[in-house]
Every structure is written in C-alpha cells, then in structure tokens.
Design a protein around this motif. Structure first.
Motif, PDB file in Angstrom:
ATOM      1  N   ILE A 213       0.841  -1.200   0.000  1.00  0.00           N
ATOM      2  CA  ILE A 213       0.000   0.000   0.000  1.00  0.00           C
ATOM      3  C   ILE A 213       0.875   1.249   0.000  1.00  0.00           C
ATOM      4  O   ILE A 213       0.657   2.169  -0.779  1.00  0.00           O
ATOM      5  N   THR A 214       1.864   1.267   0.864  1.00  0.00           N
ATOM      6  CA  THR A 214       2.732   2.439   0.970  1.00  0.00           C
ATOM      7  C   THR A 214       3.531   2.661  -0.308  1.00  0.00           C
ATOM      8  O   THR A 214       3.740   3.796  -0.724  1.00  0.00           O
ATOM      9  N   GLY A 215       3.963   1.577  -0.935  1.00  0.00           N
ATOM     10  CA  GLY A 215       4.811   1.702  -2.120  1.00  0.00           C
ATOM     11  C   GLY A 215       4.061   1.825  -3.430  1.00  0.00           C
ATOM     12  O   GLY A 215       4.676   1.943  -4.488  1.00  0.00           O
ATOM     13  N   ARG A 216       2.735   1.821  -3.389  1.00  0.00           N
ATOM     14  CA  ARG A 216       1.937   1.859  -4.617  1.00  0.00           C
ATOM     15  C   ARG A 216       2.149   3.167  -5.348  1.00  0.00           C
ATOM     16  O   ARG A 216       2.102   4.241  -4.771  1.00  0.00           O
ATOM     17  N   ALA A 217       2.418   3.083  -6.632  1.00  0.00           N
ATOM     18  CA  ALA A 217       2.587   4.269  -7.474  1.00  0.00           C
ATOM     19  C   ALA A 217       1.394   4.370  -8.421  1.00  0.00           C
ATOM     20  O   ALA A 217       0.807   3.355  -8.805  1.00  0.00           O
ATOM     21  N   PHE A 218       1.045   5.590  -8.766  1.00  0.00           N
ATOM     22  CA  PHE A 218      -0.076   5.840  -9.653  1.00  0.00           C
ATOM     23  C   PHE A 218       0.397   6.689 -10.826  1.00  0.00           C
ATOM     24  O   PHE A 218       1.295   7.512 -10.684  1.00  0.00           O
ATOM     25  N   ALA A 219      -0.247   6.482 -11.943  1.00  0.00           N
ATOM     26  CA  ALA A 219       0.081   7.286 -13.117  1.00  0.00           C
ATOM     27  C   ALA A 219      -0.339   8.727 -12.870  1.00  0.00           C
ATOM     28  O   ALA A 219      -1.376   8.993 -12.272  1.00  0.00           O
ATOM     29  N   LEU A 220       0.480   9.651 -13.316  1.00  0.00           N
ATOM     30  CA  LEU A 220       0.163  11.069 -13.166  1.00  0.00           C
ATOM     31  C   LEU A 220      -0.701  11.532 -14.332  1.00  0.00           C
ATOM     32  O   LEU A 220      -0.458  11.178 -15.477  1.00  0.00           O
ATOM     33  N   ARG A 221      -1.679  12.319 -14.030  1.00  0.00           N
ATOM     34  CA  ARG A 221      -2.568  12.906 -15.030  1.00  0.00           C
ATOM     35  C   ARG A 221      -2.505  14.417 -14.893  1.00  0.00           C
ATOM     36  O   ARG A 221      -2.146  14.946 -13.840  1.00  0.00           O
ATOM     37  N   ARG A 222      -2.876  15.075 -15.930  1.00  0.00           N
ATOM     38  CA  ARG A 222      -2.814  16.537 -15.931  1.00  0.00           C
ATOM     39  C   ARG A 222      -3.646  17.141 -14.805  1.00  0.00           C
ATOM     40  O   ARG A 222      -3.241  18.090 -14.155  1.00  0.00           O
ATOM     41  N   ARG A 223      -4.791  16.590 -14.547  1.00  0.00           N
ATOM     42  CA  ARG A 223      -5.668  17.116 -13.504  1.00  0.00           C
ATOM     43  C   ARG A 223      -5.890  16.074 -12.408  1.00  0.00           C
ATOM     44  O   ARG A 223      -7.008  15.817 -12.001  1.00  0.00           O
ATOM     45  N   GLY A 224      -4.839  15.471 -11.947  1.00  0.00           N
ATOM     46  CA  GLY A 224      -4.948  14.408 -10.953  1.00  0.00           C
ATOM     47  C   GLY A 224      -4.946  14.940  -9.534  1.00  0.00           C
ATOM     48  O   GLY A 224      -4.996  16.140  -9.281  1.00  0.00           O
ATOM     49  N   PHE A 225      -4.878  14.007  -8.608  1.00  0.00           N
ATOM     50  CA  PHE A 225      -4.829  14.339  -7.193  1.00  0.00           C
ATOM     51  C   PHE A 225      -3.416  14.733  -6.807  1.00  0.00           C
ATOM     52  O   PHE A 225      -2.442  14.356  -7.452  1.00  0.00           O
ATOM     53  N   ASP A 226      -3.288  15.444  -5.708  1.00  0.00           N
ATOM     54  CA  ASP A 226      -1.986  15.857  -5.187  1.00  0.00           C
ATOM     55  C   ASP A 226      -1.242  14.610  -4.723  1.00  0.00           C
ATOM     56  O   ASP A 226      -1.690  13.915  -3.798  1.00  0.00           O
ATOM     57  N   PRO A 227      -0.101  14.297  -5.347  1.00  0.00           N
ATOM     58  CA  PRO A 227       0.643  13.075  -4.979  1.00  0.00           C
ATOM     59  C   PRO A 227       1.044  13.028  -3.506  1.00  0.00           C
ATOM     60  O   PRO A 227       1.058  11.959  -2.902  1.00  0.00           O
ATOM     61  N   ASP A 228       1.366  14.167  -2.909  1.00  0.00           N
ATOM     62  CA  ASP A 228       1.751  14.185  -1.495  1.00  0.00           C
ATOM     63  C   ASP A 228       0.561  13.838  -0.605  1.00  0.00           C
ATOM     64  O   ASP A 228       0.688  13.101   0.376  1.00  0.00           O
ATOM     65  N   GLU A 229      -0.611  14.361  -0.959  1.00  0.00           N
ATOM     66  CA  GLU A 229      -1.814  14.070  -0.190  1.00  0.00           C
ATOM     67  C   GLU A 229      -2.200  12.599  -0.318  1.00  0.00           C
ATOM     68  O   GLU A 229      -2.557  11.943   0.666  1.00  0.00           O
ATOM     69  N   VAL A 230      -2.105  12.065  -1.529  1.00  0.00           N
ATOM     70  CA  VAL A 230      -2.396  10.645  -1.755  1.00  0.00           C
ATOM     71  C   VAL A 230      -1.412   9.787  -0.973  1.00  0.00           C
ATOM     72  O   VAL A 230      -1.787   8.834  -0.299  1.00  0.00           O
ATOM     73  N   GLY A 231      -0.137  10.138  -1.032  1.00  0.00           N
ATOM     74  CA  GLY A 231       0.888   9.388  -0.314  1.00  0.00           C
ATOM     75  C   GLY A 231       0.657   9.394   1.185  1.00  0.00           C
ATOM     76  O   GLY A 231       0.819   8.371   1.858  1.00  0.00           O
TER      77      GLY A 231
END
Length: 70
Positions: A13-31
């Motif tokens: 769960i902690t190491g899961r990476a997601f593809a970045l999109r132009r209008r995606g969620f804040d990666p820091d908040e998701v992390g």
C-alpha cells in the motif's frame, strides 16, 4: 478492478505508485493517506496474528486437560 488480497500488505500500500494525469490528485496528499491506510493495515494484521496465537494457545491448553472419568 478489485485488488488481489495478497497485494494489500502495508508495504504494498505504501509503495503503490499511480500514473500522473494533468488534472490528478496531489501526490503528497495521496501518499500521506496511503501511509495512514498502511498503518491501519499493519495494526489489523498485528491484532489478527495475536488473536490467532491466542486461539492456538487456548486450544492447546484445552487439549492438555485430562479427561474426567465419571
């Protein structure tokens, strides 16, 4: 699609990476949220393991009691 339960360890769960999109969620908040979820999973797994160990101990103790002769 539903995740495979074996892929739901706290580390996965902690190491899961997601593809970045132009209008995606804040990666820091998701992390940060995934880190909280991983902590909860770790806690539940520890509690489950402790319960399984306690059940095994109680079963062993119950089997060790001699049968009573009427």
């Amino acid at each position: 699609p539903m995740a495979n339960p074996s892929d739901l360890s706290a580390t996965a769960i902690t190491g899961r990476a997601f593809a970045l999109r132009r209008r995606g969620f804040d990666p820091d908040e998701v992390g940060a949220h995934l880190a909280q979820v991983a902590d909860a999973v770790r806690s539940v797994v520890r509690e489950r393991d402790a319960a399984v160990a306690e059940v095994a101990s109680l079963r062993a103790a119950a089997e060790a009691v001699p049968e009573l002769d009427e």
